[in-house]
Design a protein around this motif. Structure first.
Motif, PDB file in Angstrom:
ATOM      1  N   LYS A 125       1.021  -1.435  -0.172  1.00  0.00           N
ATOM      2  CA  LYS A 125       0.139   0.112   0.342  1.00  0.00           C
ATOM      3  C   LYS A 125       0.316   1.159  -0.140  1.00  0.00           C
ATOM      4  CE  LYS A 125      -1.951  -1.982   4.335  1.00  0.00           C
ATOM      5  NZ  LYS A 125      -1.318  -3.074   3.643  1.00  0.00           N
ATOM      6  N   SER A 142       4.090   1.259  -0.788  1.00  0.00           N
ATOM      7  CA  SER A 142       5.190   1.682  -1.741  1.00  0.00           C
ATOM      8  C   SER A 142       3.746   1.871  -2.982  1.00  0.00           C
ATOM      9  CB  SER A 142       4.934   0.318  -1.811  1.00  0.00           C
ATOM     10  OG  SER A 142       6.144  -0.669  -1.157  1.00  0.00           O
ATOM     11  N   GLY A 168       3.083  -4.709   8.606  1.00  0.00           N
ATOM     12  CA  GLY A 168       2.641  -4.035  10.160  1.00  0.00           C
ATOM     13  C   GLY A 168       3.490  -2.524  10.065  1.00  0.00           C
ATOM     14  N   THR A 187       2.521   0.449   8.924  1.00  0.00           N
ATOM     15  CA  THR A 187       1.537   1.651   9.061  1.00  0.00           C
ATOM     16  C   THR A 187       0.377   1.002  10.099  1.00  0.00           C
ATOM     17  OG1 THR A 187       2.123   1.705   6.585  1.00  0.00           O
ATOM     18  CG2 THR A 187      -0.010   2.948   7.723  1.00  0.00           C
ATOM     19  N   ASP A 197       6.066  -7.302 -10.917  1.00  0.00           N
ATOM     20  CA  ASP A 197       6.655  -7.774 -11.369  1.00  0.00           C
ATOM     21  C   ASP A 197       8.264  -8.943 -10.576  1.00  0.00           C
ATOM     22  OD1 ASP A 197       8.457  -6.358  -8.595  1.00  0.00           O
ATOM     23  OD2 ASP A 197       7.061  -5.616  -9.418  1.00  0.00           O
ATOM     24  N   ALA A 233       4.761  -1.205  -7.830  1.00  0.00           N
ATOM     25  CA  ALA A 233       5.875   0.250  -7.658  1.00  0.00           C
ATOM     26  C   ALA A 233       7.254   0.215  -8.436  1.00  0.00           C
ATOM     27  CB  ALA A 233       6.229  -0.160  -6.133  1.00  0.00           C
TER      28      ALA A 233
END
Ligand SMILES: Nc1nc2c(ncn2[C@@H]2O[C@H](COP(=O)(O)OP(=O)(O)OP(=O)(O)O)[C@@H](O)[C@H]2O)c(=O)[nH]1
Ligand SMILES: [Mg+2]
Length: 205
Positions: A36, A38, A57, A59, A145, A178
């Protein structure tokens, strides 16, 4: 959409203390470590804007970012992290549910799904709940990726099949990375489009 300004606004543990709901808002949610934070950095083109970590964990709070002074991106703490106590899990649910139900400017929830993992019960249940509550959402497949295009395609097909067992209408979805920036234009174009619903008479891009 060109992003000329992206800045951190606030971190809150309570939805009622979040910034005034005066611009449209998009929340990123999903399992811990799904990417999220990233993705927020990739979309805004600001590497260190949202704190990322290889351990799940990272955030913990509701983090608001102001984009172009016109809309908010919200980084939410992840769910489904095994090493979290029952109490913290219940607190997470309370905070997130209150946020989702009461945030009047929430235009769309972006549910992030790791493109390498087969459909997970926690994710399907979370989306089912959003649907039941009439909260608009899209699916964003992350980390593409890390595998071949055909592997991602197979996973997306699996998800859509699972979702079609529950819903007549399937949510929109995006494939992102990302690392490579895949999906950036598509996600930003989507947000730009929805922003117009907030204030149709002005250009919110
Ligand atoms: N290769 C690759 N790695 C990614 C991608 N997105 C995220 N990661 C890595 O995955 C790990 C977790 O990323 P975060 O952005 O911190 O994940 P998060 O969902 O915000 O995690 P929590 O805040 O803990 O819930 C980091 O090591 C990132 O570098 C991606 O698209 N490609
Ligand atoms: Mg995070």
């Amino acid at each position: 959409m060109v992003i000329h300004d992206a800045s951190f606004l606030t971190s809150n543990s309570r939805a009622d203390l979040c910034p005034a709901p005066i611009v449209p808002e998009y929340a990123f949610i999903g399992r811990s470590n799904v990417g999220k934070s990233s993705l927020i950095n990739m979309l805004t083109g600001r590497k260190g804007l949202a704190k990322t970590s290889s351990s799940p964990g990272k955030t913990q709070l509701i983090n608001h970012f102001s984009i172009n002074d016109k809309w908010y991106l919200v980084d939410l703490p992840g769910y489904g992290y095994a090493r979290v106590s029952k109490t913290s899990r219940a607190e997470w649910a309370k905070m997130i549910n209150y946020y989702l139900r009461n945030r009047t400017n929430l235009m769309c929830v972006c549910v992030l799904l790791d493109s390498r993992h087969p459909p997970q019960a926690a994710d399907l249940e979370f989306m089912e709940k959003l649907g039941e509550e009439g909260i608009p959402f899209v699916m964003i497949f992350t980390k593409t990726d890390k595998q071949s295009t055909s592997q991602t395609k197979a996973l997306v097909t699996d998800y859509l099949k699972k979702m079609s067992e529950i819903w007549d209408e399937l949510p929109r979805y995006f494939q992102t990375s990302a690392e490579t920036g895949l999906g950036r234009d598509e996600v930003l174009a989507f947000i730009s489009e929805i922003n117009k619903q907030w204030a149709p008479e002005t250009d919110n891009a």
